[in-house]
Design a protein around this motif. Structure first.
Motif, mmCIF file in Angstrom:
data_model
loop_
_atom_site.group_PDB
_atom_site.id
_atom_site.type_symbol
_atom_site.label_atom_id
_atom_site.label_comp_id
_atom_site.label_asym_id
_atom_site.label_seq_id
_atom_site.Cartn_x
_atom_site.Cartn_y
_atom_site.Cartn_z
ATOM 1 N N ILE A 120 -12.250 -4.148 3.123
ATOM 2 C CA ILE A 120 -11.296 -4.902 2.291
ATOM 3 C C ILE A 120 -10.448 -5.831 3.159
ATOM 4 O O ILE A 120 -10.240 -7.002 2.842
ATOM 5 C CB ILE A 120 -10.397 -3.946 1.468
ATOM 6 N N LEU A 121 -9.968 -5.300 4.300
ATOM 7 C CA LEU A 121 -9.129 -6.110 5.183
ATOM 8 C C LEU A 121 -9.919 -7.280 5.780
ATOM 9 O O LEU A 121 -9.369 -8.366 6.013
ATOM 10 C CB LEU A 121 -8.541 -5.254 6.306
ATOM 11 N N THR B 52 0.832 -1.206 0.000
ATOM 12 C CA THR B 52 0.000 0.000 0.000
ATOM 13 C C THR B 52 0.866 1.255 0.000
ATOM 14 O O THR B 52 0.540 2.250 -0.652
ATOM 15 C CB THR B 52 -0.925 0.017 1.233
ATOM 16 N N TYR C 257 -3.368 6.207 3.442
ATOM 17 C CA TYR C 257 -3.848 4.821 3.500
ATOM 18 C C TYR C 257 -3.017 3.997 4.481
ATOM 19 O O TYR C 257 -3.557 3.139 5.198
ATOM 20 C CB TYR C 257 -3.742 4.175 2.104
ATOM 21 N N GLN D 99 0.707 4.081 -2.645
ATOM 22 C CA GLN D 99 0.356 5.430 -2.193
ATOM 23 C C GLN D 99 1.216 6.480 -2.886
ATOM 24 O O GLN D 99 0.800 7.618 -3.064
ATOM 25 C CB GLN D 99 0.529 5.525 -0.668
ATOM 26 N N ASN E 25 -9.381 10.705 5.114
ATOM 27 C CA ASN E 25 -9.058 9.489 5.883
ATOM 28 C C ASN E 25 -10.317 8.839 6.439
ATOM 29 O O ASN E 25 -10.479 7.617 6.397
ATOM 30 C CB ASN E 25 -8.095 9.818 7.025
ATOM 31 N N ILE F 293 -4.069 4.502 8.098
ATOM 32 C CA ILE F 293 -5.343 3.826 8.394
ATOM 33 C C ILE F 293 -5.093 2.334 8.599
ATOM 34 O O ILE F 293 -5.566 1.729 9.565
ATOM 35 C CB ILE F 293 -6.360 4.041 7.252
ATOM 36 N N MET F 294 -4.314 1.735 7.690
ATOM 37 C CA MET F 294 -4.045 0.296 7.808
ATOM 38 C C MET F 294 -3.236 -0.010 9.054
ATOM 39 O O MET F 294 -3.468 -1.024 9.726
ATOM 40 C CB MET F 294 -3.305 -0.195 6.557
ATOM 41 N N LEU G 139 -11.471 0.539 3.549
ATOM 42 C CA LEU G 139 -10.263 -0.237 3.840
ATOM 43 C C LEU G 139 -10.546 -1.334 4.864
ATOM 44 O O LEU G 139 -10.025 -2.449 4.762
ATOM 45 C CB LEU G 139 -9.149 0.672 4.367
ATOM 46 N N TYR G 140 -11.374 -0.984 5.856
ATOM 47 C CA TYR G 140 -11.742 -1.964 6.895
ATOM 48 C C TYR G 140 -12.456 -3.150 6.260
ATOM 49 O O TYR G 140 -12.167 -4.314 6.587
ATOM 50 C CB TYR G 140 -12.634 -1.278 7.934
ATOM 51 N N ILE H 217 -12.251 7.059 3.668
ATOM 52 C CA ILE H 217 -11.590 5.846 3.153
ATOM 53 C C ILE H 217 -11.641 4.706 4.184
ATOM 54 O O ILE H 217 -11.621 3.529 3.821
ATOM 55 C CB ILE H 217 -10.109 6.154 2.820
ATOM 56 N N THR H 218 -11.730 5.037 5.466
ATOM 57 C CA THR H 218 -11.602 4.029 6.530
ATOM 58 C C THR H 218 -12.585 2.863 6.412
ATOM 59 O O THR H 218 -12.143 1.702 6.449
ATOM 60 C CB THR H 218 -11.723 4.684 7.915
#
Lengths: 169, 281
Positions: A153-154, A16, A36, A20, A143, A39-40, A150-151, A146-147
């Protein structure tokens, strides 16, 4: 979080970071990009604990310093502290899909800005005054937006567990 | 009795945190001490290869998809360009006449001839990952003749504008600090009124530049839209390169000079290719 998922998560953070600086750099608003990697780091540290969290933060921060104009050690220090703080919530705070990750990321972005301001005040004074500007508000908003994505996706790629044994504080 | 081993084992997390912070502080101190800190350069070299790879891969896929639509677009552009060529041929004849007159006038004023520069073109392959610092990484490095402090320019909308300077090189890539960075200072001059000043950025790609130390006497001869160029005075940047246009003129009472807001001629959010000035012909 089992070991295999931990290693996969760590590799994903480094991928990432490279993205980025290349493809994901095109996604911006008024020249401001979401962070990103931050956040990760926050989401993964919450599932890995403070030791793994700060090690992940230190290593991603060092790599980010290599790729950035920032002095070596700048991002590693900031992300170490954020990784540590996020890791201390391991087993204590339940992560719902939206609300709590957003709160964490909001606080994480603020802490990042505060630490940036303190470090820049010491080492590169002319940059410090430009930290707390409208650019910070834009970064926080991006942020936060996007959170949840991303959450999700994870969770879907099983880096974050579906069920959480943590209890609510 | 205090046992360090037991203490560290008991407070493992905090000890590790303290160690990481200490190492980071040491690294920052050494980095900003302007030493030629080899580990950062080594790390940049290694990780810039990943950036090159990702950029090449994404370019391959985007170029493949874009080429289909491009063909149709190219045909109509070609027709327009043929018309323009005819127009330029007419202009060229009058340009030659003006050039001859210019040479004669310059000889009379005993001015130096216009310098010609050598350039290396490069593509931007990566951007700074954060928002605090503003930099690009390009796909040319020391193996292509790029050195630190070389000026970087770009062509956009008919202007050759200043982008920044090379701040770091590896074998294959180079890092550029942009003029919009708030630690980047450029000796500048107003093109028409010839007043000097110092221009620096506000750190965001969409923000303006600030030109300071312009004499208050210049106020009457300044207008919004006036061009600002590099002055070339004791600077790595040659004179006469466009920087931007005046957007706002501030006359603070407590200062002895004007503060001008300059809109850069280069749109940094859409920049893809740059030219690195490697020397004079």
């Amino acid at each position: 979080m089992n070991k295999k998922n931990s290693y996969f998560g760590i590799i994903l953070v480094f991928i990432t970071l490279i993205l980025q600086t290349t493809i994901l750099a095109n996604i911006s608003f008024k020249g401001i990009k979401p962070d990103y990697v931050l956040i990760m780091l926050i989401l993964l540290s919450n599932n890995m604990g403070s030791i793994k969290g700060q090690l992940l933060g230190f290593s991603t921060g060092i790599v980010e310093d290599f790729l950035s104009l920032s002095p070596l050690g700048f991002n590693s220090l900031i992300k170490t502290i954020i990784g540590y703080l996020s890791g201390t919530t391991y087993g204590k705070i339940f992560l719902d899909p939206i609300f709590v990750p957003i709160i964490f990321v909001f606080l994480g972005t603020l802490i990042k800005s505060l630490l940036s301001y303190l470090l820049l005040s010491i080492f590169i004074a002319e940059k410090a005054e430009f930290i707390f500007t409208s650019a910070l508000l834009i970064e926080i908003a991006l942020n936060i937006l996007i959170t949840p994505l991303l959450y999700l996706i994870l969770k879907l790629i099983r880096v974050l567990p579906f069920s959480n044994n943590s209890r609510i504080l | 009795m205090f046992n360090p081993g037991n203490f560290i084992r008991k407070y493992k997390s905090a000890s590790l945190l303290f160690l990481c912070i200490l190492i980071s502080f040491l690294l920052i101190s050494l980095s900003t001490g302007k030493l030629n800190f080899a580990p950062k350069r080594l790390g940049s070299s290694v990780f810039s290869i990943f950036q090159l790879t990702v950029n090449s891969t994404s370019n391959f896929f985007s170029n493949t998809f874009n080429s289909i639509g491009e063909l149709k677009k190219l045909k109509s552009e070609q027709e327009l360009l043929l018309l323009k060529v005819q127009e330029y041929q007419i202009r060229d004849r009058s340009f030659l006449e003006l050039k001859e007159e210019n040479i004669r006038l310059r000889e009379q004023l005993d001015l130096k001839k216009t310098s010609n520069f050598t350039f290396v073109s490069a593509e931007i392959i990566a951007h700074d990952p954060g928002n605090t610092f503003t930099s690009f990484v390009i796909n040319k490095g020391s193996s292509h003749g790029i050195n630190i402090n070389m000026p970087v320019l770009a062509y956009q909308d008919g202007f050759q504008g200043l982008v920044g300077k090379v701040i770091e090189t590896t074998y294959l890539t180079s890092k550029i600090i942009l003029i919009i960075d708030n630690t980047s200072y450029v000796a500048s001059r107003l093109l028409e009124s010839r007043y000097d000043g110092l221009t620096n950025g506000e750190g965001v790609k969409t923000s303006n530049l600030i030109m300071n130390y312009v004499s208050k006497n210049a106020r009457k001869s300044l207008n919004e839209g006036d061009l600002v160029v590099t002055s070339g005075m004791q600077s790595i940047y040659p004179g006469g390169i466009y920087i931007g246009r005046i957007r706002n003129i501030d006359v603070p009472e407590w200062q002895t000079s004007l503060v001008l807001k300059i809109e850069p001629v280069i749109d940094f959010t859409s920049l893809e290719y740059v030219l690195i000035l490697t020397g004079e012909k």
